[in-house]
Design a protein around this motif. Structure first.
Motif, PDB file in Angstrom:
ATOM      1  N   VAL A 260      37.808   3.053  26.648  1.00  0.00           N
ATOM      2  CA  VAL A 260      37.315   4.421  26.731  1.00  0.00           C
ATOM      3  C   VAL A 260      37.107   4.907  25.299  1.00  0.00           C
ATOM      4  N   ILE A 261      36.129   5.770  25.154  1.00  0.00           N
ATOM      5  CA  ILE A 261      35.785   6.195  23.795  1.00  0.00           C
ATOM      6  C   ILE A 261      35.494   7.706  23.781  1.00  0.00           C
ATOM      7  N   ALA A 262      35.827   8.337  22.682  1.00  0.00           N
ATOM      8  CA  ALA A 262      35.442   9.738  22.480  1.00  0.00           C
ATOM      9  C   ALA A 262      34.987   9.880  21.036  1.00  0.00           C
TER      10      ALA A 262
ATOM     11  N   ASP B  38      44.981  11.864  25.358  1.00  0.00           N
ATOM     12  CA  ASP B  38      44.358  12.894  26.218  1.00  0.00           C
ATOM     13  C   ASP B  38      42.952  13.197  25.719  1.00  0.00           C
ATOM     14  N   TRP B  39      42.834  13.299  24.394  1.00  0.00           N
ATOM     15  CA  TRP B  39      41.517  13.593  23.815  1.00  0.00           C
ATOM     16  C   TRP B  39      40.533  12.440  24.104  1.00  0.00           C
ATOM     17  N   VAL B  40      41.026  11.226  23.989  1.00  0.00           N
ATOM     18  CA  VAL B  40      40.154  10.064  24.222  1.00  0.00           C
ATOM     19  C   VAL B  40      39.822   9.924  25.711  1.00  0.00           C
ATOM     20  N   GLY B  41      40.761  10.341  26.578  1.00  0.00           N
ATOM     21  CA  GLY B  41      40.557  10.169  28.029  1.00  0.00           C
ATOM     22  C   GLY B  41      41.110   8.846  28.537  1.00  0.00           C
TER      23      GLY B  41
END
Lengths: 203, 803
Positions: free
Chosen positions: A51-53, A168-171
């Motif tokens: 997962v990526i942000a 949490d920020w990355v998901g």
């Protein structure tokens, strides 16, 4: 942009992970066969997920401010992100089947198999984060940008417990990665990392 | 709708399935306030009806029920198992309420755990879980069953068997593949076809994992290799999770273009998986619904398979070689290894035979005094994961055959049944259930028949029985049995004649022979075997069970004359010509090492298998005290060299662990033996623990294994161990030392806490610490007695405490 759906664990990388030195270590065919067997098993049971942000950031005196409000309060992260205008957060995992099988090998008093399988899992997770990093690099370089190295919660004064907000920020929950009560990632063979982006003309 | 009606519709027109449910539920934010998506069926049925309606309105002929993950394992994990009946019922009823015309497909998917040997789940547990789910879908009236998004072939097998035995409608099975046509667990498309066709599914297909463009190319391969109807349900590309959104890169136009391509290849059922929406399905329906499926005229394929590879036996040059070497008959050392449960020789034989050209491997584990079913199952589980060839499972025990074939991750041959009715009634149902080929020996209660006609009569009887069990004749491989030419020269021609006639009378059946019998009691056996094999191939032989390491190119005139029984002197002529020939046997090292040297080298080389023999021999040959001393010395001396080699980097950790396992095995035998004689032996107790807050155990476990190899009793307290309880345990058992492990800087301070607790109770307890983040400097700072950077150093330190 990112594709880490297939991860090949190289036999040589696994040997190196296990402490093999080409010039010195002598291994017999039976050891090679045994390691190959477990490598083959590892290859069948890893399930790569990522997962990526990404977000633009501003570096303040005491914290890094993300566009949508997330903050990292760590002097070392601020220093690490010097000149960066954007960051990527990545989390990769090979899922939990390999960990369960490793545990099963220990229960059956097969520490050799457990050791090799565990090492194969580590190689796979490292390979995945490396692949993700390379693809982000490729993408950003097209836009004339350069990347920092990777930096993870637990490095320097970026506290391990801050991994919770970071994940949490990355998901990361979307790929089933969570933290236990002691802020260690589960499944164990997971990697989270922050990568900074700066303009190419800044050296 | 019954199975026949569904298949008739499918013959006449393309059917349109639905699109994604999961990603639609996410997109519409319908997943709030439920534990799992299937709970919506009873908690918020309107949300599920909304999704169903959208797809019915878009033109779906088939709606998959929202029952994807309703298997007992997952439900128990989430604590909602008691609601399963209602969830399944509602999942079906909600579709019926929307449309009475639509075909309701009960949806089933993976259990989320791998079956052994990849995981820890047993085949039977998996079967039971799928049987439970299938029977509920049957009970509440699903028309067809769709088993989808499967990634592991053994799980596919369990699911199909359970569905077939608990559900009466048509069964569709879809597996997920990577772009290269291989599932994540290594199964390729043809192996998938081999398995599911043999288990009698009605439709096979592809779903999920990759986008339509790539999946269409895989559908083409399916279309070229099976005549069964094919389903096609791709993702809208490979999803990416970016900034909390799941992004599917493929457009609906690309999706339709690929679906049309798949239609041109001959696909029959179309739908969409993750990332597709009702819009995708509407376009799909507009393009393809009601079209006639393309006719696929596939040339006859006949697959046998393993997890990773299938062979089409119609395409392999005759004879197809089945390696016979995994068989303990008349091989004493092989038997001894099997009795101990050691399968390393079996695995070596498997590898060597493949190198020598075997296309299949016969596996026989018939050793007196062992649990054959368990041993055969273990052998199958191990062999099939290391070599990519189909297996021929060989046993006279129906129970062992069933246990083995159940655990087979490909389509095997069963070896064997014969003309005895009792055997036919036991074995044919097993072969039928698991979709195998079956070797049928043309013998019966009266033994091996003398004439061709008698052999063919038994063949006829076998076929009648097979027909009565609806076992396909093409899955029968007849063995017309060859006897020794030395004792029954006239019988060779009877066997060959029976084979020729069999090919004419039952052309769909294949032929097999175990070749080596023919030369029994004669010199230069391989000359006869090889010559006979050529004659048998001329008579129509398909499979030959042989030793693939031998030379199979010999065609000898004298042997042929003898086998053709041309005249009375042909056997004598052969013997006269060949009796002086000796088979070349490579000279072996005859120097016999002393027992202590053998033990030393067994530990040094990590040869655990040899340990059993040597240590037991030691105990047998000498008295208790001497035996212990000698074993102890040899093992410790070897371990000391292992340590030196590790320090010099000549050995790396896997070798250390191999040696540790061997040493452990030696001490385990010693301990068992001394227990019997009421003597106790231990080098002392060591407590091992990963400190509080740290969940890592691999390092601790490795150190524990090495310490055990030195004869220490390791008390493993596990991970995340409370500091006070470590001290309490130490007070209780009075160990030589406590070994503490911590991987992380955040958990290292617990080590200091434990040292302080020790000092507070003032006990003479040595504490040794290690772990990725721990350093010698840190150990000194906190007052630890020692620091070990690895398992060997830990052993050295503790030995120094011991002295």
């Amino acid at each position: 942009m990112l594709n880490t759906s297939k991860v090949e664990i190289s036999f040589n990388d696994l040997l190196i992970r296990l402490g093999y030195l080409r010039a010195k270590t002598k291994i017999s065919n039976s050891i090679v066969n045994s390691i190959e067997e477990i490598l083959d098993l590892a290859q069948k049971i890893i399930r790569p997920k990522f997962v990526i942000a990404f977000e633009n950031v501003k570096l303040k005196r005491n914290f890094v401010l993300f566009e949508r409000g997330y903050r990292i309060s760590s002097g070392d992260v601020i220093a690490f992100l010097k000149d960066c205008f954007k960051v990527y957060g990545v989390c990769v995992t090979i899922d939990g089947a390999l960990g369960r099988k490793t545990e099963d090998f220990f229960k059956k008093n097969e520490p050799f198999n457990a050791l090799v399988l565990d090492a194969a899992g580590s190689v796979a997770a490292e390979k995945m984060i490396g692949l993700a990093n390379a693809q982000i690099k490729n993408h950003e370089e097209k836009n004339g940008n350069v990347l920092t190295k990777r930096y993870s919660p637990g490095y320097g004064n970026w506290l391990l417990k801050d991994n919770k907000d970071f994940l949490d920020w990355v998901g990361a929950d979307r790929i089933g990665v969570k933290l236990n009560d002691f802020y260690q990632m589960e499944p164990e063979k997971s990697v989270s990392a922050l990568i900074g982006v700066k303009s190419g003309h800044i050296k | 709708m019954n199975r026949e009606t569904f298949l008739n519709i499918l013959k006449n027109r393309v059917l349109i399935m639905d699109g994604a449910v999961g990603t639609e539920l996410q997109r519409k934010k319908f997943l709030d306030d439920v534990v799992i998506p299937e709970e919506l069926n009873i908690k918020y049925p309107d949300r599920i009806s909304d999704i169903y309606s959208c797809y019915v309105n878009a033109g779906s002929d088939i709606i998959l029920t929202n029952t994807f993950g309703l298997n007992p394992m997952r439900l128990k994990q989430h604590g909602i198992f008691n609601k399963v009946d209602d969830m399944v019922k509602s999942g079906i009823d909600l579709v019926r309420k929307i449309s009475s015309d639509v075909i309701v497909a009960g949806d089933i998917s993976s259990l989320g755990e791998y079956i052994e040997p990849l995981g820890t789940l047993s085949f039977d547990e998996a079967f039971e879980a799928f049987a439970f789910q299938s029977s509920l879908l049957q009970k509440h009236g699903a028309d067809i069953l769709v088993i989808e998004t499967m990634t592991e072939i053994k799980e596919v097998k369990a699911a199909i068997l359970a569905a077939r035995e608990n559900f009466f409608g048509a069964i569709v099975v879809q597996m997920a593949f990577s772009k290269n046509g291989v599932s994540v667990t290594g199964t390729d498309l043809k192996s998938f076809i081999a398995m599911v066709e043999s288990l009698g599914v009605d439709v096979l297909g592809l779903n999920c994992s990759i986008g339509a463009q790539d999946l269409a190319e895989l559908a083409k391969i399916l279309c070229e290799n099976t005549n069964l109807p094919i389903s096609f349900k791709p993702n809208a590309g490979i999803p990416m999770l970016v900034n909390h959104k799941t992004i599917f890169p493929e457009t609906k136009e690309e999706f339709i273009e690929a679906s049309l391509k798949a239609y041109s290849y001959g696909v029959n059922m179309f739908g969409g998986c993750c990332g597709t929406t009702p819009e995708f399905i509407k376009l799909l329906s507009n393009e393809l619904r009601f079209k006639h499926p393309k006719i696929r005229g596939i040339k006859s394929k006949y697959f046998l398979s393993t997890r990773t590879k299938a062979i089409d036996i119609n395409e392999i040059k005759r004879p197809i070689i089945i390696g016979e070497r995994i068989n303990p008959t008349n091989r004493r050392s092989f038997q001894e290894e099997l009795v101990k449960g050691n399968l390393s020789l079996v695995k070596d034989e498997a590898r060597f035979q493949i190198r020598s050209g075997a296309s299949l491997l016969d596996v026989n584990m018939g050793v007196p005094g062992v649990n054959e079913a368990q041993l055969l199952k273990n052998a199958i589980n191990q062999i099939q994961e290391i070599v990519p060839v189909p297996l021929c499972i060989d046993s006279s025990s129906p129970c062992a055959l069933e246990e083995a074939v159940k655990n087979c991750s490909g389509r095997p041959i069963l070896n064997s049944v014969n003309g005895e009715q009792i055997k036919l009634d036991l074995i044919l149902p097993i072969a039928k259930r698991y979709g195998t080929m079956l070797i049928a020996l043309t013998v019966d209660e009266n033994g091996v028949p003398k004439t061709t006609n008698e052999r063919l009569k038994i063949a006829e009887k076998i076929l009648k029985s097979a027909d009565s069990y609806k076992f396909e004749r093409r899955d029968i491989i007849f063995d017309y049995l060859v006897l020794s030419v030395s004792s029954s020269p006239e019988q060779i021609q009877e066997t060959l004649k029976a084979m020729r006639l069999s090919k004419k009378m039952y052309p769909e059946c294949k032929l097999i022979l175990g070749i080596s019998n023919v030369s029994f009691g004669l010199p230069s056996r391989q000359v006869i075997n090889s010559t006979f094999l050529k004659m048998a191939v001329d008579a129509g032989l398909d499979f030959a069970i042989v030793n693939p390491h031998e030379n199979w190119n010999i065609d000898d005139l004298l042997a042929r004359e003898m086998l053709e029984n041309k005249n009375e002197s042909s056997t004598n002529n052969f013997i006269k010509a060949y009796s002086s020939f000796k088979k070349h046997i490579p000279k072996v090292e005859t120097e016999k090492l002393s027992l202590d040297k053998q033990l030393y080298f067994a530990v040094l080389n990590g040869n655990k298998e040899l340990i059993y023999v040597v240590v037991n021999q030691f105990i047998k040959e000498t008295d208790e005290a001497k035996a212990f001393k000698a074993i102890n010395n040899s093992v410790l001396m070897a371990l000391s060299i292992v340590g030196e080699k590790f320090a010099l980097k000549e050995y790396f950790l896997p070798q250390v662990i191999m040696s540790a396992q061997a040493a452990q095995a030696a001490f385990a035998i010693v301990k068992t033996f001394f227990k019997k004689s009421e003597t106790t032996y231990s080098a002392g107790k060591i407590i091992m623990a990963t400190v509080k807050g740290d969940m890592h155990d691999i390092g601790k476990n490795i150190v524990g294994a090495v310490l055990e190899s030195y004869g220490f009793d390791v008390i493993d307290m596990g991970i995340n161990v409370d500091s006070q309880s470590i001290i309490d345990k130490a007070c209780e058992v009075n160990p030589i030392a406590v070994g503490l492990s911590a991987l992380m800087t955040t958990t290292m301070p617990e080590m200091e806490t434990i040292i302080k607790l020790r000092d507070a109770v003032n006990i003479p307890l040595k504490i040794i610490i290690g772990g990725a983040a721990v350093t010698k400097k840190y150990a000194m700072e906190i007052g630890a007695d020692a620091y070990a950077k690895d398992a060997m150093e830990a052993a050295r330190c503790i030995k120094s405490f011991y002295k």
